[in-house]
Design an enzyme around this catalytic site. Structure first.
Site, PDB file in Angstrom:
ATOM      1  CD  GLU A 127      -2.927  -0.911   2.376  1.00 29.02           C
ATOM      2  OE1 GLU A 127      -3.263   0.182   2.843  1.00 29.02           O
ATOM      3  OE2 GLU A 127      -3.236  -1.999   2.874  1.00 29.02           O
ATOM      4  CG  ASN A 128      -0.278   4.220   1.624  1.00 29.88           C
ATOM      5  OD1 ASN A 128      -1.273   4.529   0.970  1.00 29.88           O
ATOM      6  ND2 ASN A 128      -0.327   3.879   2.895  1.00 29.88           N
ATOM      7  NE  ARG A 129       1.950   3.253  -6.843  1.00 27.35           N
ATOM      8  CZ  ARG A 129       0.832   2.518  -6.942  1.00 27.35           C
ATOM      9  NH1 ARG A 129       0.523   1.624  -6.009  1.00 27.35           N
ATOM     10  NH2 ARG A 129       0.027   2.660  -7.967  1.00 27.35           N
ATOM     11  CG  LEU A 130       5.120   3.222   1.838  1.00 26.28           C
ATOM     12  CD1 LEU A 130       4.713   3.398   3.297  1.00 26.28           C
ATOM     13  CD2 LEU A 130       6.265   4.186   1.501  1.00 26.28           C
ATOM     14  CG  HIS A 131       6.004  -0.835  -4.026  1.00 19.14           C
ATOM     15  ND1 HIS A 131       4.672  -1.085  -3.787  1.00 19.14           N
ATOM     16  CD2 HIS A 131       6.045   0.179  -4.922  1.00 19.14           C
ATOM     17  CE1 HIS A 131       3.947  -0.253  -4.521  1.00 19.14           C
ATOM     18  NE2 HIS A 131       4.742   0.526  -5.213  1.00 19.14           N
TER      19      HIS A 131
END
Ligand code: FMN
Length: 225
Positions: A198-202
């Site tokens: 989520e939220n581009r916190l890959h």
């Protein structure tokens, strides 16, 4: 953005939130092939993924112009990742002149991707012949019929060539292996495992080979997403 060419389907509005579990360094296998094997197994048993062994192979000319296409992974082990193709094709010619490739496994439905980079080499002829013998008769003829990547006048020309070959080598006859056809092994110098969150916190965890080619140890580093 409203744009007459996208018929109301704007890719800028397409967005997925990835809800997956964290990938931590402690969870990783000690070397990338074992880690690949874990993910590959999970991918192969996922009904969401069609052709889990499809990967995008990118090559470049010596002056740095890249090109990409999908091929099928046919074998992998500690030595590297193998696919089969025509050595005279665009990718084949680029690899002859500049033997480095990138392989990308696009396992989007699992919010995962694996990227392998390394040196590309031709597999031994015996390995190519052994694999060619396992291919269906029609694919064996197809390998002869197509001068891959060359410009042709029509589909009819391709079919005529195939029919000629089918008459020469009917079902049951042994089809010789085309001399310009064979396997390419990409010997990894780095393998990155990407897990979407989520939220581009890959998570991005990359194994990098230490001690140059032939080195048996790998360091793992985390990359910013
Ligand atoms: C799912 C899929 C699998 C493919 N598998 C192979 C393959 O294993 N080997 C191959 O040479 N081409 C394969 N192709 C065709 C290549 O994408 C490409 O068109 C061809 O190899 C010529 O590429 P080039 O002109 O860039 O060298 C596949 C295409 C798709 C869509």
């Amino acid at each position: 953005m409203t744009d007459p060419v996208n018929e109301g389907l704007d890719p800028a509005d397409m967005r997925e939130q990835y809800r997956t579990t964290e990938l931590s360094v402690a969870d990783l296998a000690p070397e990338p092939i074992a880690q690949f094997s874990r993910w590959f197994k999970e991918t192969a048993t996922s009904p969401a993924i069609h052709e889990p062994n499809a990967m995008v192979v990118s090559t470049a000319t010596p002056d740095g112009r890249p090109s990409s296409r999908t091929v099928l992974l046919k074998h992998y082990d500690r030595a590297g990742f193998v696919f089969f193709t025509n050595y005279d094709s665009r990718k084949g010619a680029e690899l002859t002149a500049n033997p480095y490739a990138s392989l990308l496994f696009p396992w989007h439905p699992l919010a995962r991707q694996v990227v392998v980079t390394g040196r590309a080499e031709r597999v031994g002829r015996d390995e190519t012949v052994a694999y060619f013998r396992t291919r269906p008769h029609g694919s064996q003829l197809g390998a002869w019929a197509s001068r891959q990547s060359s410009v042709i006048a029509s589909r009819a020309e391709l079919l005529a060539r195939y029919e000629e070959l089918a008459a020469r080598y009917p079902e049951g006859a042994q089809v010789p292996v085309p001399p310009e056809w064979g396997g390419i092994r990409v010997v990894p110098d780095a393998v990155e495992f990407w897990q979407g969150h989520e939220n581009r916190l890959h998570d991005r965890l990359r194994y990098v080979r230490e001690g140059g080619e032939g080195g048996e140890t790998w360091r793992v580093e985390r990359l910013a997403p």
